[in-house]
Motif scaffolding. Structure first.
Motif, short mmCIF file in Angstrom:
data_model
loop_
_atom_site.label_atom_id
_atom_site.label_comp_id
_atom_site.label_asym_id
_atom_site.label_seq_id
_atom_site.Cartn_x
_atom_site.Cartn_y
_atom_site.Cartn_z
N GLY A 131 24.56 9.97 3.88
CA GLY A 131 24.49 10.87 2.74
C GLY A 131 24.09 10.20 1.44
N THR A 132 24.06 8.87 1.39
CA THR A 132 23.77 8.18 0.13
C THR A 132 22.35 8.48 -0.34
N ARG A 133 22.20 8.57 -1.67
CA ARG A 133 20.94 8.96 -2.29
C ARG A 133 20.40 7.82 -3.15
N PRO A 134 19.34 7.17 -2.72
CA PRO A 134 18.72 6.14 -3.57
C PRO A 134 18.16 6.77 -4.84
N ASP A 135 17.94 5.94 -5.85
CA ASP A 135 17.33 6.39 -7.10
C ASP A 135 15.82 6.46 -6.88
N ILE A 136 15.37 7.57 -6.35
CA ILE A 136 13.96 7.70 -5.97
C ILE A 136 13.02 7.59 -7.17
N PRO A 137 13.31 8.20 -8.32
CA PRO A 137 12.40 8.00 -9.45
C PRO A 137 12.21 6.54 -9.82
N LEU A 175 36.25 5.74 6.98
CA LEU A 175 35.09 6.39 6.38
C LEU A 175 34.01 5.34 6.13
N HIS A 176 32.80 5.66 6.49
CA HIS A 176 31.68 4.75 6.30
C HIS A 176 30.88 5.16 5.06
N GLY A 177 30.49 4.16 4.28
CA GLY A 177 29.82 4.45 3.02
C GLY A 177 30.83 4.65 1.92
N SER A 178 30.36 4.78 0.69
CA SER A 178 31.25 4.89 -0.46
C SER A 178 30.98 6.17 -1.22
N PRO A 179 31.97 6.64 -1.98
CA PRO A 179 31.73 7.82 -2.83
C PRO A 179 30.66 7.51 -3.86
N GLY A 180 30.18 8.54 -4.49
CA GLY A 180 29.13 8.36 -5.49
C GLY A 180 28.05 9.40 -5.30
N ASP A 181 26.84 9.03 -5.63
CA ASP A 181 25.72 9.96 -5.54
C ASP A 181 25.30 10.10 -4.09
N ARG A 182 25.75 11.17 -3.46
CA ARG A 182 25.44 11.38 -2.05
C ARG A 182 25.48 12.86 -1.73
N THR A 183 24.85 13.22 -0.66
CA THR A 183 24.97 14.59 -0.17
C THR A 183 26.36 14.76 0.44
N PRO A 184 26.81 15.99 0.69
CA PRO A 184 28.15 16.21 1.24
C PRO A 184 28.20 15.92 2.73
N THR A 185 28.04 14.63 3.06
CA THR A 185 27.95 14.19 4.45
C THR A 185 28.94 13.07 4.68
N ALA A 186 29.88 13.28 5.58
CA ALA A 186 30.90 12.27 5.87
C ALA A 186 30.66 11.68 7.25
N LEU A 187 30.61 10.36 7.32
CA LEU A 187 30.49 9.65 8.59
C LEU A 187 31.79 8.88 8.79
N PHE A 188 32.46 9.11 9.92
CA PHE A 188 33.77 8.49 10.09
C PHE A 188 34.04 8.14 11.55
N ARG A 213 0.81 -1.22 0.00
CA ARG A 213 0.00 0.00 0.00
C ARG A 213 0.84 1.27 0.00
N LEU A 214 2.04 1.18 0.59
CA LEU A 214 2.89 2.37 0.68
C LEU A 214 4.35 1.96 0.82
N VAL A 215 5.22 2.74 0.17
CA VAL A 215 6.67 2.60 0.33
C VAL A 215 7.20 3.88 0.95
N ALA A 216 7.86 3.76 2.09
CA ALA A 216 8.48 4.90 2.76
C ALA A 216 9.98 4.82 2.53
N VAL A 217 10.55 5.86 1.94
CA VAL A 217 11.97 5.80 1.57
C VAL A 217 12.59 7.18 1.67
N THR A 218 13.87 7.20 2.04
CA THR A 218 14.59 8.46 2.15
C THR A 218 15.15 8.90 0.81
N ALA A 219 15.15 10.20 0.57
CA ALA A 219 15.78 10.74 -0.64
C ALA A 219 17.29 10.86 -0.45
N ALA A 220 17.74 10.90 0.80
CA ALA A 220 19.16 10.94 1.12
C ALA A 220 19.32 10.55 2.57
N SER A 221 20.23 9.65 2.85
CA SER A 221 20.44 9.19 4.22
C SER A 221 21.06 10.30 5.05
#
Length: 400
Positions: free
Chosen positions: A171-177, A319-332, A159-167
């Motif tokens: 900072g990672t960004r799923p392909d929301i479209p 560093l946690h997570g990988s480079p790529g399509d992400r907001t400028p957010t570093a978790l370390f 019935r519904l999918v709840a998903v983040t546009a950016a963590s």
């Protein structure tokens, strides 16, 4: 036109304190114009909305002005903009209202990448309705959630999918479209948490395919409250609990009690400020916002690359997570030091980069950090190369 960082910084009174702020993901600093709009509204003659007295008309203008500003920011219609105390409250309210139409056998999809504000409201609503919660997982090594991860848990009963546009954690960004297209193919609605994306990129609800989009003005230079946007026609089909004498008109039927006019005035000022970041005075506010946010993306990406390269050069840093399509957010993390110790060490040097899981408890657990989380450094449009170098020097000294 080049991004004028000196002019941008001059608009933020808090920066005069000399602190390098990397705590924007938890709430940005506020430009002078926003504080002035809040104060002027509080100090003006104002009343409940109406059309008889000047005070009533002023309140009405503040509300309609804020809806128009948010609509320009998100690429939606003003009649679909709902204001709430917070994004969390807006999501709980909408989850309860939508769940009235769910029953046993229905399914709701949440993801392990999301902030808890886009998980727990749906879990609670599904449990109350007897619906099933299905979890979409992500790759803990890269921090990436793919459309295949979501599609794997979809069904005709979703019935519904709840998903983040950016963590907000990684900072990672799923392909929301793509996620939205997969969800719509099985007849599901899509509720997008845009809190962490909105400060860093141009937003178009139509391009994202979001049926609902929630965000927080205090993450993009504004006051502390929440926004939920949807097509007015969709909101007409949803019936929240409300007081009997209150209006049933959309979007007001979702706004419980008198709105905080001063915060809405501040939100309009924040959107206007964002629209001016690119330096252009030509075109509609929406056009200027798109141009400004593209410039913000480019400017922040340059600083973020400097930050990532610098952190990678410090041997004790993970560093946690990988480079790529992400907001400028570093978790370390820093070997031999707890996240809290690093946070406190940096704070003593005038560098604000907090530590924790930041209410993103599911992704923190999934990547093996637990509730203690790690140190998070987020770039904002008012940061400079000097800020980044101060942070790197502080981390290097903490790692010794």
């Amino acid at each position: 036109m080049p991004f004028d960082i000196a002019q941008v910084r001059s608009e933020f009174p808090a920066l005069a304190e000399g602190v390098a702020h990397f705590d924007g993901p938890g709430g940005s600093q506020v430009p002078r114009a926003v504080g002035q709009a809040v104060a002027e509204t509080l100090c003006s003659g104002i009343a409940n909305r109406g059309a008889v007295t000047a005070a009533e008309r002023r309140a009405e203008a503040v509300v309609t002005g804020a809806r128009a500003a948010v609509a320009d920011l998100l690429g939606c219609r003003p009649a679909g903009v709902v204001f709430a105390r917070s994004m969390t409250q807006a999501t709980y309210d909408m989850a309860r209202a939508l769940a009235k139409g769910w029953s046993g056998g229905d399914e709701v999809v949440v993801t392990r990448l999301d902030h808890d504000a886009n998980i727990r409201p749906w879990v609670a609503a599904a449990e109350a309705a007897g619906a099933t919660v299905r979890w979409a997982d992500f790759d803990p090594g890269t921090g990436r959630l793919t459309v295949d991860d979501v599609a794997a848990v979809l069904s005709p009963r979703t019935r519904l999918v709840a998903v983040t546009a950016a963590s907000n954690l990684l900072g990672t960004r799923p392909d929301i479209p793509a996620v939205a297209a997969a969800a719509h193919a099985v007849g599901a609605l899509v509720y997008v948490d845009g809190v962490h994306l909105t400060p860093h990129a141009p937003v178009s609800m139509a391009d994202l395919g979001a049926d609902f989009y929630a965000c927080s003005p205090y993450k993009f230079f504004g006051p502390h409250h929440g926004v939920l946007a949807a097509a007015p026609e969709l909101l007409e089909t949803v019936h929240p609990d409300k007081l009997q004498p209150s209006t049933d008109a959309v979007p007001e039927r979702f706004e419980l009690g008198t709105l905080p006019y001063e915060l809405l005035a501040g939100t309009t000022a924040a959107v206007d400020f964002a629209a001016a970041l690119g330096g252009s005075r030509d075109g509609s506010r929406r056009t200027r916002l798109l141009d400004s946010m593209r410039q913000v993306e480019t400017y922040e990406a340059e600083l973020f690359a400097r930050l990532l390269d610098g952190l990678a050069a410090i041997g004790a840093v993970t560093l946690h997570g990988s480079p790529g399509d992400r907001t400028p957010t570093a978790l370390f993390s820093v070997a031999g030091r707890s996240p809290q110790e690093v946070y406190e060490h940096l704070a003593a040097l005038g560098v604000n980069a907090p530590a924790g899981s930041f209410y993103a408890i599911e992704p923190a657990r999934r990547i093996g950090l637990g509730a203690a989380g790690a140190v998070r450094a987020g770039i904002s449009p008012y940061n400079t190369t000097d800020d980044v170098d101060r942070l790197l020097a502080g981390v290097a000294s903490a790692a010794r």
